[in-house]
Design a protein around this motif. Sequence first.
Motif, PDB file in Angstrom:
ATOM      1  N   THR A 167       0.824  -1.212   0.000  1.00 30.56           N
ATOM      2  CA  THR A 167       0.000   0.000   0.000  1.00 30.56           C
ATOM      3  C   THR A 167       0.857   1.260   0.000  1.00 30.56           C
ATOM      4  O   THR A 167       0.517   2.246  -0.654  1.00 30.56           O
ATOM      5  N   THR A 224      -7.236 -10.079  -4.133  1.00 33.15           N
ATOM      6  CA  THR A 224      -8.326  -9.283  -3.575  1.00 33.15           C
ATOM      7  C   THR A 224      -7.800  -8.140  -2.728  1.00 33.15           C
ATOM      8  O   THR A 224      -8.256  -6.993  -2.837  1.00 33.15           O
ATOM      9  N   SER A 225      -6.839  -8.435  -1.886  1.00 31.38           N
ATOM     10  CA  SER A 225      -6.270  -7.402  -1.025  1.00 31.38           C
ATOM     11  C   SER A 225      -5.601  -6.312  -1.854  1.00 31.38           C
ATOM     12  O   SER A 225      -5.758  -5.111  -1.584  1.00 31.38           O
ATOM     13  N   ARG A 267      -8.304  -4.274  -3.836  1.00 31.12           N
ATOM     14  CA  ARG A 267      -9.059  -3.409  -2.931  1.00 31.12           C
ATOM     15  C   ARG A 267      -8.232  -2.160  -2.608  1.00 31.12           C
ATOM     16  O   ARG A 267      -8.752  -1.033  -2.653  1.00 31.12           O
ATOM     17  N   ARG A 295      -8.100   0.052  -5.765  1.00 30.08           N
ATOM     18  CA  ARG A 295      -9.367   0.707  -6.083  1.00 30.08           C
ATOM     19  C   ARG A 295      -9.761   1.750  -5.037  1.00 30.08           C
ATOM     20  O   ARG A 295     -10.495   2.692  -5.345  1.00 30.08           O
ATOM     21  N   GLU A 296      -9.280   1.628  -3.828  1.00 32.04           N
ATOM     22  CA  GLU A 296      -9.518   2.671  -2.835  1.00 32.04           C
ATOM     23  C   GLU A 296      -8.772   3.956  -3.196  1.00 32.04           C
ATOM     24  O   GLU A 296      -9.126   5.034  -2.729  1.00 32.04           O
ATOM     25  N   TRP A 336     -13.663  -6.370  -9.914  1.00 29.07           N
ATOM     26  CA  TRP A 336     -12.934  -5.129  -9.621  1.00 29.07           C
ATOM     27  C   TRP A 336     -12.745  -4.275 -10.873  1.00 29.07           C
ATOM     28  O   TRP A 336     -11.977  -3.332 -10.873  1.00 29.07           O
TER      29      TRP A 336
END
Length: 256
Positions: free
Chosen positions: A97, A133-134, A137, A140-141, A168
Amino acid sequence: MQASLFPDQTLSPGSRIKVGCAGWSLPRALWPGFPAAGTHLQRYAARLNAVEINSSFYRPHQEATYARWAASVPDDFRFSVKLPKTITHQRRLADCTGLLDTFLGQVGGLGGRLGCLLVQLPPSLAFDAATVTSFLRALRERHGGPVALEPRHASWFSAPADALLDAWQVGRVLADPVVHEAGRIPGCFAGLVYVRLHGSPRMYYSAYDRAVLDALIIRLELAARSGANVWCLFDNTAEGAAVADALYTLQGLAVR
């Protein structure tokens, strides 16, 4: 499926199609067909309407650099930018992230001329639903625009992987030469078609036969008429074939 993150259904089919090369280098033999004045990017953007930035995979570029590039191209020109290898190849999509924040802060300099993000995965990276998925997500945030993903491990060409990417709104790249039979057509999110052509039979060198490009033009037009945003990028740049192939394709599409 969730509502589209990047609706543009009012666009004409032609305006949905972006054609360009990996980088904006111009072979000297083709210089007479481009403006004589301006930077390499400005001259390139006078004839083609998109470019794929691959250098971002190897090294970061400052936000100001992206902003300078964006300011030098026409309003309808778009950039696709490849995610750094630190995210895709070193972290392998896991626990990244902070790296995403840094990268997206940099490419934010492109503003509205950022057209797509390209996520190219190493051939050894198998599909793992939890990791993907993580990652998606987190992405996309932070980013609501088009995302194309180029997997190269066979496990990605499966119903579970297709369903997850579609959920997604991520398009699966059609990369030529094709490695896995299921990759002969773009997949997953129908709102994005992303084609990368590396040259065949000799990758990065070979120009494409005109008959192959003529068939490609028809496929791109059909995809655009279905409502998809369409990208066609030529990476057969080693001896300059990409620019000629892209120009022929764009002329055939009559986008400009």
